[in-house]
Design a protein around this motif. Sequence first.
Motif, mmCIF file in Angstrom:
data_model
loop_
_atom_site.group_PDB
_atom_site.id
_atom_site.type_symbol
_atom_site.label_atom_id
_atom_site.label_comp_id
_atom_site.label_asym_id
_atom_site.label_seq_id
_atom_site.Cartn_x
_atom_site.Cartn_y
_atom_site.Cartn_z
ATOM 1 N N VAL A 1 -14.380 22.464 19.321
ATOM 2 C CA VAL A 1 -14.832 21.341 19.966
ATOM 3 C C VAL A 1 -15.622 20.560 18.796
ATOM 4 N N VAL B 1 -21.528 17.745 24.096
ATOM 5 C CA VAL B 1 -20.027 18.398 24.214
ATOM 6 C C VAL B 1 -19.920 19.229 25.419
ATOM 7 N N ARG C 1 -19.929 18.065 28.842
ATOM 8 C CA ARG C 1 -18.801 17.390 29.392
ATOM 9 C C ARG C 1 -17.796 18.348 29.554
ATOM 10 N N VAL C 2 -17.741 19.479 28.838
ATOM 11 C CA VAL C 2 -16.731 20.582 29.338
ATOM 12 C C VAL C 2 -17.223 21.051 30.508
ATOM 13 N N LEU D 1 -16.501 19.194 33.499
ATOM 14 C CA LEU D 1 -15.086 19.184 33.976
ATOM 15 C C LEU D 1 -14.832 20.302 34.938
ATOM 16 N N GLN E 1 -6.673 19.422 31.296
ATOM 17 C CA GLN E 1 -7.958 18.546 31.443
ATOM 18 C C GLN E 1 -8.854 18.742 30.259
ATOM 19 N N LEU E 2 -8.943 20.024 29.704
ATOM 20 C CA LEU E 2 -9.826 20.043 28.431
ATOM 21 C C LEU E 2 -9.164 19.505 27.169
ATOM 22 N N ASP E 3 -7.764 19.673 27.179
ATOM 23 C CA ASP E 3 -7.254 19.132 25.945
ATOM 24 C C ASP E 3 -7.434 17.624 25.919
ATOM 25 N N ARG E 4 -7.667 16.769 27.140
ATOM 26 C CA ARG E 4 -7.823 15.322 27.249
ATOM 27 C C ARG E 4 -9.050 14.965 26.843
ATOM 28 N N LEU E 5 -10.201 15.709 26.700
ATOM 29 C CA LEU E 5 -11.427 15.250 26.285
ATOM 30 C C LEU E 5 -11.568 15.055 25.027
ATOM 31 N N VAL E 6 -12.335 14.065 24.716
ATOM 32 C CA VAL E 6 -12.169 13.479 23.219
ATOM 33 C C VAL E 6 -12.862 14.221 22.224
ATOM 34 N N VAL F 1 -12.602 17.509 22.101
ATOM 35 C CA VAL F 1 -11.854 18.633 21.889
ATOM 36 C C VAL F 1 -10.685 18.527 20.913
#
Length: 165
Positions: free
Chosen positions: A11, A17, A20-21, A24, A66-71, A73
Amino acid sequence: MTERHVIAVLVDNEPGVLARVIGLFSGRGYNIESLTVSEVDAEAGLSRINVVTIGTPMIIEQIKNQLDRLVPVHSVHDLTEEGPHVETELALLKVAGQGDKRVEALRIADIFGAKVDDTTLESFIFRLDGQSEKIGRFIELMKPLGLVEVARTGAVAISRGKEGV
């Protein structure tokens, strides 16, 4: 059937950050068994988050997507699925005791390869690294001998071989 997975997330190293993780996970009711975070590339401003979680294969897949879609990341790697990896944890344990209990604590620490980082006439602070299960067994053996406090880092892991995340 639930499975334990070690997920490495690369990340941006910036404020918010980690929140946000974690958000999720908490927002969807996913459990985190352990979490470690550290800067891995100061020039590029990157940090690595190692998350150990437990879930069904479907839940694990949802977490990764869902992790992969976080900005912030850059990449998500399920080390458990990607192949062999090295995983370790560090723990500090304070054990207070006298007489036979003190001698037995030292004997068990020696068997487990724990180091004495500090000692007083009433207590020891042991340092132990290794697999989470090994640390768990050591903790269980120290409880009847005067275990006072435990601090654990949580698992850190890295894949074997020449490739990186």
